[in-house]
Structures are given as C-alpha cells and as structure tokens.
Design a protein around this motif. Structure first.
Motif, short mmCIF file in Angstrom:
data_model
loop_
_atom_site.label_atom_id
_atom_site.label_comp_id
_atom_site.label_asym_id
_atom_site.label_seq_id
_atom_site.Cartn_x
_atom_site.Cartn_y
_atom_site.Cartn_z
N ALA A 20 0.87 -1.19 0.14
CA ALA A 20 0.07 0.00 0.23
C ALA A 20 0.79 1.39 -0.16
N PRO A 21 0.45 2.40 -0.60
CA PRO A 21 1.04 3.73 -0.57
C PRO A 21 1.53 3.87 0.85
N THR A 22 2.53 4.73 1.16
CA THR A 22 2.99 4.94 2.48
C THR A 22 3.29 6.77 2.64
N ALA A 50 -8.09 18.99 -0.96
CA ALA A 50 -7.65 19.54 0.56
C ALA A 50 -8.20 18.40 1.42
N GLU A 51 -9.56 17.97 1.19
CA GLU A 51 -9.96 17.05 2.12
C GLU A 51 -9.22 15.56 2.28
N LEU A 52 -8.59 15.21 1.08
CA LEU A 52 -8.00 13.87 1.29
C LEU A 52 -6.61 14.19 1.90
N ARG A 71 -9.10 2.34 -2.83
CA ARG A 71 -9.73 2.75 -4.14
C ARG A 71 -9.67 4.13 -4.58
N THR A 72 -9.66 5.20 -3.70
CA THR A 72 -9.68 6.49 -4.07
C THR A 72 -7.94 6.57 -4.42
#
Length: 105
Positions: A20-22, A50-52, A71-72
């Motif tokens: 998974a991305p870190t 901005a929210e992410l 998924r995002t």
C-alpha cells in the motif's frame, strides 16, 4: 466574523506497486510549498484535494494508507501513471474505455 485561512498543506506518498502507498512527507505552509516544489522539480504529478490531504496528514510518516482509501488512491495513482504514459502490463490504452456504474451506494 473573519476566520483565519487554513494553512496550506501537502503530503507525499510513495508507492512501489507491491505494498500500500506510504506517507513519506507532510507539512504546512512553507514546508508544504517545499514538498510541492520538489515534486515539480522531479516531474511528479500533483493531485490537489484538500479533504484527502487533511485525512492523510493525520497519519504518521511511514504509515501505509488505510484500507478505506485504497480505491481512491488507486484511481489517483492510475491517473498519474497515465499522465506519464505508463500502463499496467497487458493494458491497451487504444482500446475502448470500459463503462462502469459510478452510482453512489
């Protein structure tokens, strides 16, 4: 009533295609600008949400992104790869796009 503007935030993720991305960098204001400048210097695609960023900035450096965001982030990474002309093995970018249901559940 005037509220002060929220600080500019930036995060950086590393993705090796296997895990998974870190989270590899995060910062506000001047540090955020430095992160963005470094990304631009190295031709790293920048995605603004901005929210992410607020969600991911709560993580500690070195943490993997939570499963709820797979998924995002997968869609963002796929888009960034396509911008650079990279595609998964066996993918034909010339083929017709596959339609899928994007109705909120």
């Amino acid at each position: 009533m005037n509220t002060p503007p929220e600080p500019r935030q930036a995060i950086a993720l590393t993705y090796d295609g296997k895990q998974a991305p870190t989270l590899t960098a995060k910062g506000d204001d001047a540090l955020a600008e430095a992160i963005l400048a470094l990304a631009r210097e190295h031709h790293v695609p920048i995605y603004e949400n901005a929210e992410l960023v607020k969600l991911l900035a709560r993580m500690e450096l070195g943490d993997s992104i939570p499963q709820e965001l797979y998924r995002t982030l997968a869609e963002i990474i796929a888009f960034a790869w396509m911008l650079k002309g990279k595609y998964p093995q066996g993918f034909d970018p010339e083929s017709e796009p596959v339609e899928r249901d994007v109705t909120p559940r």
